[in-house]
Scaffold this motif. Sequence first.
Motif, short mmCIF file in Angstrom:
data_model
loop_
_atom_site.label_atom_id
_atom_site.label_comp_id
_atom_site.label_asym_id
_atom_site.label_seq_id
_atom_site.Cartn_x
_atom_site.Cartn_y
_atom_site.Cartn_z
N MET A 245 42.66 42.00 42.09
CA MET A 245 42.82 42.93 40.99
C MET A 245 41.44 43.35 40.44
N PHE A 246 40.60 42.41 40.07
CA PHE A 246 39.24 42.70 39.60
C PHE A 246 38.24 41.98 40.48
N SER A 247 37.09 42.61 40.68
CA SER A 247 35.94 41.91 41.23
C SER A 247 34.93 41.83 40.09
N LEU B 116 42.76 42.15 31.92
CA LEU B 116 41.49 41.41 31.86
C LEU B 116 41.69 40.03 31.25
N ALA B 117 42.40 39.99 30.13
CA ALA B 117 42.65 38.71 29.46
C ALA B 117 43.44 37.77 30.38
N ASP B 118 44.44 38.31 31.07
CA ASP B 118 45.23 37.50 32.01
C ASP B 118 44.37 36.94 33.13
N ALA B 119 43.30 37.68 33.51
CA ALA B 119 42.40 37.25 34.59
C ALA B 119 41.29 36.33 34.06
N GLY B 120 41.31 36.05 32.74
CA GLY B 120 40.33 35.13 32.17
C GLY B 120 39.03 35.76 31.70
N PHE B 121 39.02 37.09 31.53
CA PHE B 121 37.81 37.78 31.08
C PHE B 121 37.90 38.11 29.60
N ARG B 122 36.75 38.20 28.96
CA ARG B 122 36.67 38.67 27.57
C ARG B 122 35.89 39.97 27.55
N PHE B 123 36.48 41.00 26.98
CA PHE B 123 35.87 42.32 26.87
C PHE B 123 34.64 42.26 25.98
N ASP B 124 33.54 42.87 26.41
CA ASP B 124 32.30 42.95 25.63
C ASP B 124 32.21 44.35 25.04
N SER B 125 32.60 44.51 23.79
CA SER B 125 32.66 45.83 23.16
C SER B 125 31.28 46.41 22.84
N ALA B 126 30.20 45.66 23.06
CA ALA B 126 28.86 46.16 22.80
C ALA B 126 28.37 47.11 23.91
N ARG B 127 29.07 47.11 25.04
CA ARG B 127 28.69 47.98 26.16
C ARG B 127 29.86 48.89 26.51
#
Length: 150
Positions: free
Chosen positions: A1-3, A116-127
């Motif tokens: 799904m994501f790389s 993203l959250a389900d894949a264990g990632f945290r969104f970085d809203s600064a970028r």
Amino acid sequence: MFSVEEVPEFKVAYMRRVGPYGAGNQEQMERLKGWAAASGLLRDGSVVLGIAQDDPGVVAPEDCRYDVCLVVPRDTGIGGAGIEEAWLPGGRYAVRTVAHTAEALARAWAGLLPALADAGFRFDSARPMIERFAPRMVENHLCEICVPVT
């Protein structure tokens, strides 16, 4: 799904469009590519980016900003009516390949943050989140959504 990809900082030439996201963004992309071709900056390996600056669920559609960008070498001088330059910060991005159609992009964006959250990632809203159009992808009717993550 994501790389996951570590993206370096890079310089872009860009044009901003204000208004509802959609067909106007593609028209703006064609204008930028026309300028880039006339300036000798559009090459076989050129990468074009789309950056939605606003969440249309929060900002009125007529006020949404969309930047169409061309990645350029660091020492490139930028000039022309409506053309600006910027540096996009590098860092870690989650990358998802999607069909290059309005419908597929809309579906991908709609479920992106929960996926993203389900894949264990945290969104970085600064970028910024980026739509990346590399020639090898576009030739196959694909593009990439690149989401900054920590």
